[in-house]
Scaffold this active site. Structure first.
Site, PDB file in Angstrom:
ATOM      1  N   SER A  65       0.799  -1.223   0.000  1.00 15.33           N
ATOM      2  CA  SER A  65       0.000   0.000   0.000  1.00 15.33           C
ATOM      3  C   SER A  65       0.831   1.273   0.000  1.00 15.33           C
ATOM      4  O   SER A  65       0.352   2.320  -0.438  1.00 15.33           O
ATOM      5  CB  SER A  65      -0.947   0.009   1.209  1.00 15.33           C
ATOM      6  OG  SER A  65      -0.227  -0.134   2.419  1.00 15.33           O
ATOM      7  N   HIS A 293      -0.390   6.357   6.192  1.00 17.22           N
ATOM      8  CA  HIS A 293       0.164   6.101   4.861  1.00 17.22           C
ATOM      9  C   HIS A 293       0.622   7.407   4.209  1.00 17.22           C
ATOM     10  O   HIS A 293       0.232   8.489   4.626  1.00 17.22           O
ATOM     11  CB  HIS A 293      -0.888   5.429   3.961  1.00 17.22           C
ATOM     12  CG  HIS A 293      -1.019   3.957   4.188  1.00 17.22           C
ATOM     13  ND1 HIS A 293      -1.551   3.436   5.343  1.00 17.22           N
ATOM     14  CD2 HIS A 293      -0.676   2.892   3.404  1.00 17.22           C
ATOM     15  CE1 HIS A 293      -1.548   2.112   5.261  1.00 17.22           C
ATOM     16  NE2 HIS A 293      -1.011   1.759   4.106  1.00 17.22           N
TER      17      HIS A 293
END
Length: 313
Positions: A65, A293
């Site tokens: 990811s 993230h």
């Protein structure tokens, strides 16, 4: 090496002093992954395929990811259930390289095992990422390893209302064993074999292992209580990520691959830095991105680091 600006410091102090019971609960839910799954269900998906141009060469991007970059742009439908954005660092790099063919099979949740084996997602099953590589491939980037260590899955165990506590470190280093260190070493062993497979499938390709950006600050206090993780665990996870990057770099060198050092480039741009500087978002993102993230700025920075390594103007 970039330093945290005064603005970043002031914001960090403000973050530590704000919050309350409701904020703490929201952040804990985010850390546990609930916020991420709620975000997933609300993401629109646009079908996507292999990108082609009139250039030369074939670029294949592999990864998890941090490569797929969920939430930072338009969601692409291929591979299925991977939440890959159209402005992740492989896409930005491909826009500069303009290869004849660009294939991005990065996928959220991927581990080294999914490079050589199938990956099941909420929407279906994807083929091994290495299937995208063939004899015409001239460039391969590989961003993998974080999920092998289980850093994101373990985050929920660290949520605490005691700033000086370190429940994760206590648990993961019990009995004189460092479980994260062991997982990182095992991931490196698998990655080494995978790099050899890539070389066998694409003998002429340039291979670049992509490291992870800086996520946590040097200050063990972190950005409490926005990130409700105790000082001992902040230090433990920061050191574990440093170990992962060092191990990835060593593995790349041993198998004659390049290494893109993201931690140095993102120093002072961790989740606790000022909103207009950070590369990685916290548990409650302030801009479109998945919790914990990279944001769009981070993906741009990562693409720039790889571009410099490849000497792309």
């Amino acid at each position: 090496m970039t330093r945290v600006t005064r603005v970043a410091y002031n914001e960090r102090v403000t973050q530590r002093r704000t919050g309350g019971g409701c904020l703490f609960l929201v952040i804990v839910l985010s850390v546990l992954g609930i916020a991420y799954h709620l975000w997933e269900r609300g993401t629109s998906v646009t079908p996507a395929g292999v990108t082609t141009s009139e250039g030369t060469g074939r670029y294949v991007a592999l990864g998890d990811s941090y490569t797929a970059s969920p939430g930072t742009g338009r969601a692409m439908g291929s591979p299925v259930g991977c939440d890959r954005s159209d402005n992740n660092y492989p896409s930005l790099l491909a826009a500069k390289l303009r290869p004849a063919e660009f294939v991005d099979v990065s996928c959220g949740g991927a581990t080294t095992e999914h490079l050589t084996g199938e990956q099941k997602t909420r929407d279906g099953t994807n083929a091994p990422q290495l299937d995208a590589i063939n004899g015409d491939t001239t460039l391969v980037t590989v961003g993998i390893g974080g999920n092998d260590a289980g850093l994101a899955d373990l985050a929920g165990q660290c949520a605490t209302q005691q700033q000086t506590a370190s429940p994760c470190k206590t648990q993961l280093t019990a009995g004189g064993r460092d479980q994260l260190a062991e997982r990182i070493a095992a991931a490196a062993d698998r990655l080494g074999g995978i790099l050899d497979q890539i070389r066998s499938k694409a003998p002429e390709a340039r291979i670049v292992v992509v490291g992870y950006p800086t996520v946590l600050p040097d200050d063990n206090a972190g950005c409490w209580p926005v990130l409700p993780v105790g000082e001992g665990d902040v230090a433990y996870f920061r050191d574990s990520l440093k170990r992962l990057n060092t191990t990835l770099q060593d593995t790349a060198k041993e198998h004659k691959a390049g290494f893109a050092d993201m931690s140095t480039a993102s120093k002072g741009r961790d989740m606790c830095s000022a909103a207009n500087r950070r590369w990685v978002e916290g548990p409650a993102p302030s801009v479109p991105a998945a919790p914990l993230h990279p944001n769009a700025r981070g993906e741009e920075g990562m693409a720039e680091v790889i571009g410099k390594l490849l000497k792309v103007t």
